[in-house]
Design a protein around this motif. Structure first.
Motif, PDB file in Angstrom:
ATOM      1  N   THR A 195       0.827  -1.202   0.000  1.00  0.00           N
ATOM      2  CA  THR A 195       0.000   0.000   0.000  1.00  0.00           C
ATOM      3  C   THR A 195       0.864   1.256   0.000  1.00  0.00           C
ATOM      4  O   THR A 195       2.052   1.225   0.350  1.00  0.00           O
ATOM      5  N   VAL A 196       0.228   2.356  -0.375  1.00  0.00           N
ATOM      6  CA  VAL A 196       0.906   3.649  -0.330  1.00  0.00           C
ATOM      7  C   VAL A 196       1.357   3.956   1.089  1.00  0.00           C
ATOM      8  O   VAL A 196       2.477   4.438   1.312  1.00  0.00           O
ATOM      9  N   ALA A 197       0.510   3.663   2.075  1.00  0.00           N
ATOM     10  CA  ALA A 197       0.856   3.964   3.461  1.00  0.00           C
ATOM     11  C   ALA A 197       2.093   3.187   3.910  1.00  0.00           C
ATOM     12  O   ALA A 197       2.981   3.740   4.567  1.00  0.00           O
ATOM     13  N   ALA A 198       2.163   1.906   3.555  1.00  0.00           N
ATOM     14  CA  ALA A 198       3.300   1.085   3.956  1.00  0.00           C
ATOM     15  C   ALA A 198       4.590   1.561   3.304  1.00  0.00           C
ATOM     16  O   ALA A 198       5.646   1.638   3.950  1.00  0.00           O
ATOM     17  N   ILE A 199       4.522   1.895   2.037  1.00  0.00           N
ATOM     18  CA  ILE A 199       5.718   2.370   1.334  1.00  0.00           C
ATOM     19  C   ILE A 199       6.132   3.733   1.851  1.00  0.00           C
ATOM     20  O   ILE A 199       7.324   4.028   2.005  1.00  0.00           O
ATOM     21  N   THR A 200       5.160   4.578   2.152  1.00  0.00           N
ATOM     22  CA  THR A 200       5.466   5.902   2.682  1.00  0.00           C
ATOM     23  C   THR A 200       6.234   5.799   3.994  1.00  0.00           C
ATOM     24  O   THR A 200       7.159   6.593   4.241  1.00  0.00           O
ATOM     25  N   GLU A 201       5.884   4.845   4.843  1.00  0.00           N
ATOM     26  CA  GLU A 201       6.602   4.664   6.107  1.00  0.00           C
ATOM     27  C   GLU A 201       8.063   4.318   5.867  1.00  0.00           C
ATOM     28  O   GLU A 201       8.964   4.835   6.535  1.00  0.00           O
ATOM     29  N   VAL A 202       8.321   3.444   4.922  1.00  0.00           N
ATOM     30  CA  VAL A 202       9.711   3.083   4.599  1.00  0.00           C
ATOM     31  C   VAL A 202      10.440   4.267   3.991  1.00  0.00           C
ATOM     32  O   VAL A 202      11.595   4.549   4.336  1.00  0.00           O
ATOM     33  N   LEU A 203       9.785   4.990   3.108  1.00  0.00           N
ATOM     34  CA  LEU A 203      10.406   6.172   2.502  1.00  0.00           C
ATOM     35  C   LEU A 203      10.734   7.219   3.558  1.00  0.00           C
ATOM     36  O   LEU A 203      11.786   7.872   3.498  1.00  0.00           O
ATOM     37  N   ARG A 204       9.858   7.382   4.525  1.00  0.00           N
ATOM     38  CA  ARG A 204      10.123   8.337   5.598  1.00  0.00           C
ATOM     39  C   ARG A 204      11.359   7.922   6.402  1.00  0.00           C
ATOM     40  O   ARG A 204      12.196   8.761   6.743  1.00  0.00           O
ATOM     41  N   SER A 205      11.487   6.640   6.672  1.00  0.00           N
ATOM     42  CA  SER A 205      12.669   6.155   7.379  1.00  0.00           C
ATOM     43  C   SER A 205      13.934   6.393   6.560  1.00  0.00           C
ATOM     44  O   SER A 205      14.982   6.764   7.105  1.00  0.00           O
TER      45      SER A 205
END
Length: 242
Positions: A195-205
């Motif tokens: 999901t966008v939310a899951a990928i966004t969390e990794v990108l934020r890290s």
């Protein structure tokens, strides 16, 4: 109805504006992008690709007047109406970015179609069709099967501790998963990047820790941007493969 040519907005004869507007929305093209004078369009397979590019190269893409449009997966790769819309109504060059493909293999007529990946088969068909039409576009071909495979593995592991790492994952990747790669990754390696939310969390890290995407993606996007910086007038005039 307008036509953007070299950064100038011009009126064009009235045509089915509603159809063009619907296609523009489907591509993710905003009215602001339409009117701002886009010099080049980078078509990617889906929203996740666009999310990664915007996170790491958003400023550079805007500075070089590149609009990133999604094609909703390689099943839509042969929707040449998308390229017709971009080239006819925006009058710009086009680059297509595709996963799990080698342009050298696509262009090698000695390789039978059945030995190509599904993405390579679609790309070979698209190149042949557009050549018959006298059209041109450029290609960024990525070897890994999905854009998430270029996320930093330590950042992925922060959110999914049992993740084995990309070397292990890519060594056992299935040959034919098409648009279901993230489902396979989740089921096999317990890394939920669906999901966008899951990928966004990794990108934020990744951005918090100053980490960058995998070397191949990093190199090819930087090369694309460098070429755009040196040529602000659109396409190359030939089907260039990268």
């Amino acid at each position: 109805t307008v036509h953007v040519r070299n950064g100038k907005v011009e009126a064009v004869p009235d045509e089915p504006a509603s159809a063009r507007s619907a296609l523009a929305r489907d591509l993710g093209l905003t009215r602001g992008e339409l009117l701002a004078g886009v010099d080049h369009v980078l078509i990617v397979e889906g929203e996740h690709d666009r999310l990664v590019l915007e996170r790491f190269w958003g400023a550079e893409l805007r500075a070089t007047r590149v609009a990133v449009l999604r094609m909703h997966g390689t099943k839509q790769l042969l929707a040449t109406a998308e390229l017709d819309f971009v080239q006819r109504y925006l009058d710009v060059g086009v680059t297509v970015m595709i996963d799990h493909a080698s342009t050298a293999r696509v262009e090698d007529s000695r390789i039978p179609r059945k030995q190509l990946t599904p993405e390579e088969q679609k790309l070979r068909d698209l190149i042949a069709e557009l050549r018959r039409q006298g059209r041109t576009f450029d290609v960024i071909a990525l070897s890994r099967p999905d854009i998430v495979c270029y996320l930093d593995e330590d950042a992925v592991r922060r959110h999914h501790p049992s993740f084995a790492g990309w070397e292990t994952v890519l060594a056992e990747r299935p040959d034919r998963v098409d648009d279901r790669y993230k489902e396979w990754l989740y089921g096999r390696h317990h890394a939920d990047l669906r999901t966008v939310a899951a990928i966004t969390e990794v990108l934020r890290s990744m951005t918090d820790d100053g980490l960058f995407p995998g070397a191949e993606l990093y190199r090819k996007i930087n090369a694309f941007l460098a070429a755009r910086s040196s040529n602000t007038n659109g396409g190359s005039g030939a089907v260039a493969v990268t």
